[in-house]
Structures are given as C-alpha cells and as structure tokens.
Design an enzyme around this catalytic site. Sequence first.
Site, PDB file in Angstrom:
ATOM      1  N   PRO A  29     -16.744   3.537  -2.922  1.00 44.32           N
ATOM      2  CA  PRO A  29     -17.034   4.723  -3.757  1.00 44.32           C
ATOM      3  C   PRO A  29     -15.802   5.624  -3.870  1.00 44.32           C
ATOM      4  CG  PRO A  29     -17.998   4.962  -1.590  1.00 44.32           C
ATOM      5  CD  PRO A  29     -17.460   3.570  -1.658  1.00 44.32           C
ATOM      6  N   ILE A  30     -15.828   6.537  -4.845  1.00 46.36           N
ATOM      7  CA  ILE A  30     -14.708   7.487  -4.977  1.00 46.36           C
ATOM      8  C   ILE A  30     -15.229   8.932  -4.935  1.00 46.36           C
ATOM      9  CG2 ILE A  30     -13.155   5.927  -6.238  1.00 46.36           C
ATOM     10  CD1 ILE A  30     -14.022   7.374  -8.830  1.00 46.36           C
ATOM     11  N   ASP A  31     -16.370   9.117  -4.279  1.00 43.68           N
ATOM     12  CA  ASP A  31     -16.972  10.468  -4.201  1.00 43.68           C
ATOM     13  C   ASP A  31     -16.023  11.474  -3.554  1.00 43.68           C
ATOM     14  OD1 ASP A  31     -17.581   8.640  -2.007  1.00 43.68           O
ATOM     15  OD2 ASP A  31     -18.497  10.366  -1.056  1.00 43.68           O
ATOM     16  N   LEU A  32     -15.270  11.056  -2.552  1.00 42.24           N
ATOM     17  CA  LEU A  32     -14.354  12.001  -1.881  1.00 42.24           C
ATOM     18  C   LEU A  32     -13.225  12.421  -2.832  1.00 42.24           C
ATOM     19  CD1 LEU A  32     -14.083  10.289   1.633  1.00 42.24           C
ATOM     20  CD2 LEU A  32     -15.531  12.212   0.976  1.00 42.24           C
ATOM     21  N   ASN A  43       0.796  -1.229   0.000  1.00 44.73           N
ATOM     22  CA  ASN A  43       0.000   0.000   0.000  1.00 44.73           C
ATOM     23  C   ASN A  43       0.829   1.280   0.000  1.00 44.73           C
ATOM     24  OD1 ASN A  43      -2.192  -1.608  -0.188  1.00 44.73           O
ATOM     25  ND2 ASN A  43      -2.833  -1.401   1.941  1.00 44.73           N
ATOM     26  N   ARG A  95      -8.932  -1.941  -7.940  1.00 45.29           N
ATOM     27  CA  ARG A  95      -9.605  -0.660  -7.791  1.00 45.29           C
ATOM     28  C   ARG A  95      -8.653   0.442  -7.364  1.00 45.29           C
ATOM     29  NH1 ARG A  95     -12.825   1.218  -5.296  1.00 45.29           N
ATOM     30  NH2 ARG A  95     -11.521   2.497  -3.960  1.00 45.29           N
ATOM     31  N   ASP A  97      -7.337  -3.768   7.846  1.00 45.33           N
ATOM     32  CA  ASP A  97      -6.713  -4.850   7.064  1.00 45.33           C
ATOM     33  C   ASP A  97      -6.263  -6.012   7.950  1.00 45.33           C
ATOM     34  OD1 ASP A  97      -5.079  -2.714   4.585  1.00 45.33           O
ATOM     35  OD2 ASP A  97      -7.155  -3.293   4.929  1.00 45.33           O
ATOM     36  N   ILE A 107     -14.689   0.416   9.277  1.00 40.43           N
ATOM     37  CA  ILE A 107     -14.204   1.067   8.054  1.00 40.43           C
ATOM     38  C   ILE A 107     -14.933   0.599   6.806  1.00 40.43           C
ATOM     39  CG2 ILE A 107     -12.151   1.580   6.652  1.00 40.43           C
ATOM     40  CD1 ILE A 107     -11.967   2.725   9.494  1.00 40.43           C
TER      41      ILE A 107
HETATM   42  C1  EPZ Z   1      -6.659   1.818   1.381  1.00 37.12           C
HETATM   43  O1  EPZ Z   1      -7.855   1.635   0.628  1.00 37.12           O
HETATM   44  C2  EPZ Z   1      -5.943   0.475   1.351  1.00 37.12           C
HETATM   45  N1  EPZ Z   1      -5.610   0.127  -0.030  1.00 37.12           N
HETATM   46  C3  EPZ Z   1      -6.841  -0.603   1.956  1.00 37.12           C
HETATM   47  O2  EPZ Z   1      -6.099  -1.817   1.974  1.00 37.12           O
HETATM   48  C4  EPZ Z   1      -7.169  -0.204   3.395  1.00 37.12           C
HETATM   49  O3  EPZ Z   1      -8.057  -1.156   3.940  1.00 37.12           O
HETATM   50  C5  EPZ Z   1      -7.838   1.183   3.396  1.00 37.12           C
HETATM   51  O4  EPZ Z   1      -6.961   2.137   2.752  1.00 37.12           O
HETATM   52  C6  EPZ Z   1      -8.114   1.672   4.814  1.00 37.12           C
HETATM   53  O5  EPZ Z   1      -6.935   1.698   5.545  1.00 37.12           O
HETATM   54  C7  EPZ Z   1      -4.533   0.697  -0.600  1.00 37.12           C
HETATM   55  O6  EPZ Z   1      -3.835   1.503  -0.002  1.00 37.12           O
HETATM   56  C8  EPZ Z   1      -4.230   0.277  -2.011  1.00 37.12           C
HETATM   57  P1  EPZ Z   1     -10.220   4.466   2.135  1.00 37.12           P
HETATM   58  P2  EPZ Z   1      -8.779   2.927   0.241  1.00 37.12           P
HETATM   59  O7  EPZ Z   1     -10.417   5.395   0.987  1.00 37.12           O
HETATM   60  O8  EPZ Z   1      -7.910   4.074  -0.061  1.00 37.12           O
HETATM   61  C9  EPZ Z   1     -14.922   5.013   2.179  1.00 37.12           C
HETATM   62  C10 EPZ Z   1      -5.702  -4.071   1.572  1.00 37.12           C
HETATM   63  O9  EPZ Z   1      -6.217  -5.120   1.996  1.00 37.12           O
HETATM   64  N2  EPZ Z   1     -14.702   5.953   1.069  1.00 37.12           N
HETATM   65  O10 EPZ Z   1      -9.471   4.932   3.340  1.00 37.12           O
HETATM   66  O11 EPZ Z   1      -9.757   2.477  -0.769  1.00 37.12           O
HETATM   67  C11 EPZ Z   1     -14.638   3.570   1.730  1.00 37.12           C
HETATM   68  O12 EPZ Z   1     -15.773   3.019   1.102  1.00 37.12           O
HETATM   69  C12 EPZ Z   1      -6.589  -2.913   1.178  1.00 37.12           C
HETATM   70  O13 EPZ Z   1      -4.463  -3.888   1.427  1.00 37.12           O
HETATM   71  C13 EPZ Z   1     -15.793   6.706   0.622  1.00 37.12           C
HETATM   72  O14 EPZ Z   1     -16.907   6.586   1.128  1.00 37.12           O
HETATM   73  O15 EPZ Z   1      -9.522   3.138   1.634  1.00 37.12           O
HETATM   74  C14 EPZ Z   1     -14.313   2.885   3.021  1.00 37.12           C
HETATM   75  O16 EPZ Z   1     -15.514   2.516   3.680  1.00 37.12           O
HETATM   76  C15 EPZ Z   1      -8.059  -3.198   1.389  1.00 37.12           C
HETATM   77  N3  EPZ Z   1     -15.606   7.561  -0.424  1.00 37.12           N
HETATM   78  C16 EPZ Z   1     -13.599   3.978   3.833  1.00 37.12           C
HETATM   79  O17 EPZ Z   1     -13.940   5.224   3.201  1.00 37.12           O
HETATM   80  C17 EPZ Z   1     -14.394   7.726  -1.026  1.00 37.12           C
HETATM   81  O18 EPZ Z   1     -14.282   8.544  -1.972  1.00 37.12           O
HETATM   82  C18 EPZ Z   1     -12.086   3.834   3.855  1.00 37.12           C
HETATM   83  O19 EPZ Z   1     -11.670   3.886   2.523  1.00 37.12           O
HETATM   84  C19 EPZ Z   1     -13.302   6.948  -0.564  1.00 37.12           C
HETATM   85  C20 EPZ Z   1     -13.474   6.081   0.493  1.00 37.12           C
END
Ligand code: EPZ
Length: 420
Positions: A124-127, A25, A94, A306, A328
């Site tokens: 989602p990627i809204d943020l 990551n 993703r 994770d 999360i």
């Molecule tokens: C990163 O994912 C990691 N992946 C994930 O690891 C890790 O679980 C996650 O961060 C949390 O620590 C990588 O770094 C490649 P988030 P990411 O955006 O960036 C919501 C693994 O097993 N959200 O912090 O996708 C989302 O749905 C993977 O190595 C929105 O609602 O995580 C989630 O519920 C799995 N809108 C929460 O935030 C957005 O635009 C955390 O997501 C973005 C996220």
Amino acid sequence: MKMSCYIIEGGRKLQGEVTVSGSKNASLPIIAATILNKGITKLYNVPNIHDTQITLEILKYLGCKVKKHRNKIEINSKNITKKEIPEHLMNQMRSTVILAGAILGRFKEATFSYPGGCDIGARPIDLHLSAFKKLGINISENSGFITCKCDKIIGSNIDLDFPSVGATENIILASVFAEGTTQITNAAMEPEIVDLVKCLNKMGAKIEGAGTNIITIKGVQQLKDIGYSIMQDRIEAGTLLCAAAITEGNITLNYRTPEHITPILNKLEEAGCQVSVQKGKVLLSAPRRLKAVDIKTMPYPGFPTDMQSVLASSLTVAKGTSMIIENIFENRYRYVPELKKMGAKITIEGKTAVIKGVKKLSGAKVKSTDLRGGASLVLAGLAARGTTTVTNIEYILRGYENLEQKLTELGAKIIKKEGD
Ligand code: EPZ
C-alpha cells in the site's frame, strides 16, 4: 513477459574475486531526484538493470533528455512537459511511486496510478498519501488514478506509523523546495536514504539526520548541476556472500561499505563462515557445512527483508534447524514451494518459516516468483546435485546486474537461455 531461464550445473565451489555493482535501491530515488534540478545531473555507477531502465523511460516520457553510456547517465531535466506517470510504465515497477514525490516537489502537481501490488505483498502507499496531505497537497482519486495538487508545499512535522523506506524518500523529495521545514520522525534509516540525501545536499538541498529516525528538510529555492556516484548494492553483496556460503566457497568482494551489511556478516559468521573485512574488500571462506541460524527481518539496521530468501536457501543444507521470522512483508515466502521441489525441508506457519537442514539438494526445474525469491533459487541451484533450470528470470534481471557473468567468474556453471 519473455520467459528466459538460467541453466545451472550444481556442485562447484565459488572462488575468486568479484566487484559489487551500484545499488538498485539507491539509484531509483536518486534518478527521481534529478527531476528536481532544472539542469543537467551526471550519475555514475548506476546499475544497468531493468528497474533503472524503466525509471529512465519514465523520465524520457516526462520530457527529460537521457544520455547513457554503460553505468554513466546524464539527465537533462530542463524541459519537463508532463506531470503524470504513464500507467503502462507505472505497472511495470511499483517503486515508480517515488517519481510522484519528485514531480510534486518541482511542479506542485502529479498524477499516477496506484502502483501494482507485487509478488511479496499488497505494498500500500497510505503512508505516502497521508504524508503528502500533511504537506498541504490535495489528493483526488478516480478510476485508479491519483492526482496530487497544491499551490505550495508547506513544510510540516510528519510522524510515520512505520519506518517506510519509500514514504521517507517521497517526503524528502516532495519537501526539497517546500516553504519552511519538514521534519520526519520514525523515518527509515536505510543506507539508500543516506545516499539519496548525500546526492540532494550536493545539489544544494538542506537535509539533516539521514541515517537516523529523525530527518529535517529545510526548503530551498533551487538545485544545481552536479555529478554523483551511487553507492554499491548491499543486497547484491549479501547475495554473492551467500552464494559462496552455500557452495563451501572462498571469495573476495570488492565492496567498500561493509558497515552496511553487518547483520548479514554476523549471521554468516554464526553459521560457521570465516569473514574478514579489509580496505575496500570483504573476504568470506565457508565451512564444509553451514550451521543452522535463526533470522528475524527488521527495518535497518536489523537483518534486511531483501536477504531473507537468499540466506534461507543457504540454510536449506545447513546442519540443524533454522527459524525465520519475516516481519516486513506479508507474502515473502513464495519461493519456498520451489525450494521444496529441490528437496528442501521447510514449513511455513504465518510469518515464520522452519528449515530443517538436509545434506544435499537435487537439481530441478523451478520458477522465480519475485526478485529475491528468484535469487534464492539460483543459489540453491549452485549447490544442488545435477542440473537446475530457473525460469522467469526477468524478475532476477530487475535487480542484479550481470549476475550470471559474476557467478561464472567465480567458477559457477550457469548460462542464460533467452526466452521465446
Ligand atoms: C523498499 O521498498 C525497497 N525497494 C524494498 O526492496 C525493500 O524490501 C523495502 O524498502 C524494505 O526495506 C526499493 O527501495 C525500490 P517500505 P518499499 O515502504 O519502500 C508497508 C527489493 O527486493 N507500507 O519500507 O516499498 C509495506 O507494505 C525491494 O529490492 C505500508 O503499509 O518498502 C511493507 O509491509 C523489495 N504503507 C512495509 O511497510 C505504505 O504507505 C515496508 O515497506 C508504505 C509501506
């Protein structure tokens, strides 16, 4: 997808020493960051796993020249000709959405498809998109493709509703060459973001505050050629420690950043393990039987989501009842029915899982549902009586480098059977 599997003979205590690989990551956003340098960037300690391979495939598609020798990668991003991420590669992983921020940062335009939801939630990627808009980027969507375009990226203040790791990384990558300064408040504080920023600042970016919840990025004109060594993987470290914990083992990790895994070490100590940290090493000696503990997943520096499934599998054979709250992701218990096939006693109620410890698990044929869920099944197999077959291990190979070699080095009986 090929259906390879692991075949594991349970009941062997893990002993010995093993070295933790580079962080998946941290590698992904740092590989993306090389797009911002119109030159050559050398990366070291890059884990040789599916997710880094896919990311490098996309860079080659864009026009980068990539030279790879084991864990060393040289990326020449002088002549990038394309600004869109191909759908077939986007759908394989993703987190490729991170590349959009880097392509935008350099070219002020990027096209990509909605990243597939995945096995742990809608993702989602809204943020990401609302932050891009704040940076002056126009966003249009049609038939599943998103096109981002602007004349210039304007530094601005962005407050994240949730400390999203990916959104924080994407805003940083898109803002490196912005006009003016971007400030992110409620930024994610994960160590992988600190590693990305250390690499970008070595390349000549001007970023402060990484590791805190307020990060500022002062726009610069260009970056320069550098070499950078990726930090070690804190989730792999936690996974190997839990593998020792569930098998009454006694291992030494060659791992230089124990400060990244404090919540994991604290939980393992609470469960009865002896943990000691020495220069560059973490030692763990497990009790005959773990004690039940409660887990609440939180953004860093809280207990990492994770590690939820990984520690959960160790707790299936603990003495007492453990309670897990997954804060999360909304769908991160898909591994539970598979653990129950092995005799685990787990009930799920919304975000909460209750685990009643049993004396022993029994080997069974179980299916990986996602990367970390698959890892939890491997750990259960290491401790179970008899033989466990874990299928769909392509999920596991995405995020763990040479897992079966490392476990074998520690005394496990595990072989990989290639799928047809
Ligand atoms: C990163 O994912 C990691 N992946 C994930 O690891 C890790 O679980 C996650 O961060 C949390 O620590 C990588 O770094 C490649 P988030 P990411 O955006 O960036 C919501 C693994 O097993 N959200 O912090 O996708 C989302 O749905 C993977 O190595 C929105 O609602 O995580 C989630 O519920 C799995 N809108 C929460 O935030 C957005 O635009 C955390 O997501 C973005 C996220």
